[in-house]
Design a protein around this motif. Structure first.
Motif, mmCIF file in Angstrom:
data_model
loop_
_atom_site.group_PDB
_atom_site.id
_atom_site.type_symbol
_atom_site.label_atom_id
_atom_site.label_comp_id
_atom_site.label_asym_id
_atom_site.label_seq_id
_atom_site.Cartn_x
_atom_site.Cartn_y
_atom_site.Cartn_z
ATOM 1 N N CYS A 101 87.148 121.798 33.708
ATOM 2 C CA CYS A 101 85.947 122.049 34.279
ATOM 3 C C CYS A 101 85.286 120.839 34.919
ATOM 4 O O CYS A 101 84.890 120.702 35.864
ATOM 5 C CB CYS A 101 85.122 122.590 33.179
ATOM 6 S SG CYS A 101 83.594 123.081 34.188
ATOM 7 N N LEU A 102 85.465 119.761 33.996
ATOM 8 C CA LEU A 102 84.821 118.339 34.639
ATOM 9 C C LEU A 102 85.660 117.801 35.709
ATOM 10 O O LEU A 102 85.125 117.217 36.776
ATOM 11 C CB LEU A 102 84.804 117.448 33.347
ATOM 12 C CG LEU A 102 83.662 117.708 32.458
ATOM 13 C CD1 LEU A 102 83.858 116.752 31.351
ATOM 14 C CD2 LEU A 102 82.085 117.354 33.032
ATOM 15 N N TYR A 145 84.080 117.034 39.594
ATOM 16 C CA TYR A 145 83.937 115.983 40.184
ATOM 17 C C TYR A 145 85.098 115.852 41.333
ATOM 18 O O TYR A 145 85.172 114.788 41.975
ATOM 19 C CB TYR A 145 84.373 114.806 39.377
ATOM 20 C CG TYR A 145 83.093 114.355 38.362
ATOM 21 C CD1 TYR A 145 82.000 113.981 38.978
ATOM 22 C CD2 TYR A 145 83.123 114.767 37.214
ATOM 23 C CE1 TYR A 145 80.788 113.826 38.060
ATOM 24 C CE2 TYR A 145 82.201 114.456 36.170
ATOM 25 C CZ TYR A 145 81.050 113.882 36.853
ATOM 26 O OH TYR A 145 79.922 113.824 35.864
ATOM 27 N N ARG A 146 85.546 117.238 41.662
ATOM 28 C CA ARG A 146 86.555 117.223 42.697
ATOM 29 C C ARG A 146 87.854 116.172 42.754
ATOM 30 O O ARG A 146 88.118 115.527 43.634
ATOM 31 C CB ARG A 146 85.916 117.044 44.090
ATOM 32 C CG ARG A 146 84.980 118.171 44.184
ATOM 33 C CD ARG A 146 84.146 118.282 45.549
ATOM 34 N NE ARG A 146 83.275 119.222 45.610
ATOM 35 C CZ ARG A 146 82.667 119.601 46.668
ATOM 36 N NH1 ARG A 146 82.930 118.973 47.825
ATOM 37 N NH2 ARG A 146 81.885 120.659 46.587
ATOM 38 N N LEU A 185 93.128 112.105 38.423
ATOM 39 C CA LEU A 185 92.737 111.755 37.178
ATOM 40 C C LEU A 185 93.749 110.835 36.604
ATOM 41 O O LEU A 185 93.667 109.843 35.710
ATOM 42 C CB LEU A 185 92.213 112.947 36.405
ATOM 43 C CG LEU A 185 91.774 112.779 34.866
ATOM 44 C CD1 LEU A 185 90.823 111.778 34.988
ATOM 45 C CD2 LEU A 185 91.395 114.278 34.481
ATOM 46 N N ALA A 186 95.051 111.423 36.489
ATOM 47 C CA ALA A 186 96.041 110.586 35.969
ATOM 48 C C ALA A 186 96.276 108.937 36.382
ATOM 49 O O ALA A 186 96.481 108.201 35.709
ATOM 50 C CB ALA A 186 97.552 111.362 36.198
ATOM 51 N N SER A 235 86.777 108.251 32.311
ATOM 52 C CA SER A 235 87.188 108.415 33.728
ATOM 53 C C SER A 235 86.186 109.454 34.138
ATOM 54 O O SER A 235 85.754 109.388 35.293
ATOM 55 C CB SER A 235 88.474 108.650 33.772
ATOM 56 O OG SER A 235 89.218 107.498 33.748
ATOM 57 N N LEU A 236 85.823 110.708 33.297
ATOM 58 C CA LEU A 236 85.053 111.622 33.798
ATOM 59 C C LEU A 236 83.719 111.266 33.378
ATOM 60 O O LEU A 236 82.737 112.241 33.819
ATOM 61 C CB LEU A 236 85.390 112.968 33.271
ATOM 62 C CG LEU A 236 86.908 113.365 33.520
ATOM 63 C CD1 LEU A 236 87.412 114.733 32.493
ATOM 64 C CD2 LEU A 236 86.941 113.897 34.840
ATOM 65 N N GLY A 237 83.053 110.274 33.004
ATOM 66 C CA GLY A 237 81.686 109.808 32.793
ATOM 67 C C GLY A 237 81.179 110.470 31.699
ATOM 68 O O GLY A 237 79.877 110.877 31.714
#
Length: 71
Positions: free
Chosen positions: A19-20, A24-25, A31-32, A63-65
């Motif tokens: 979801c996150l 953040y698109r 992300l990896a 990384s997702l804050g």
């Protein structure tokens, strides 16, 4: 905590992470790369509820804050 409860926690973490990431698109590849994982498949596995290391979860949350607890 039995194995079913642990599995439910991993699935919740994976769902929150997905979801996150989408909020953040970010693609799984993005992300990896941010986390330093070799492939997007690892991200997909975590999102599907598979276990990963605490180190990876901390890197992902950073990384997702969000805090690791937010995952």
């Amino acid at each position: 905590m039995n194995k079913y409860q642990v599995s439910a926690h991993y699935k919740r973490i994976g769902a929150n992470m997905k979801c996150l990431r989408k909020y953040y698109r970010l693609s799984a590849v993005d992300l990896a790369q941010r986390v330093g994982l070799k492939s997007r498949q690892h991200i997909y596995n975590i999102e599907a509820g598979k276990a990963t290391s605490l180190e990876n979860l901390l890197k992902i949350s950073e990384s997702l804050g969000v805090s690791a607890g937010a995952l």
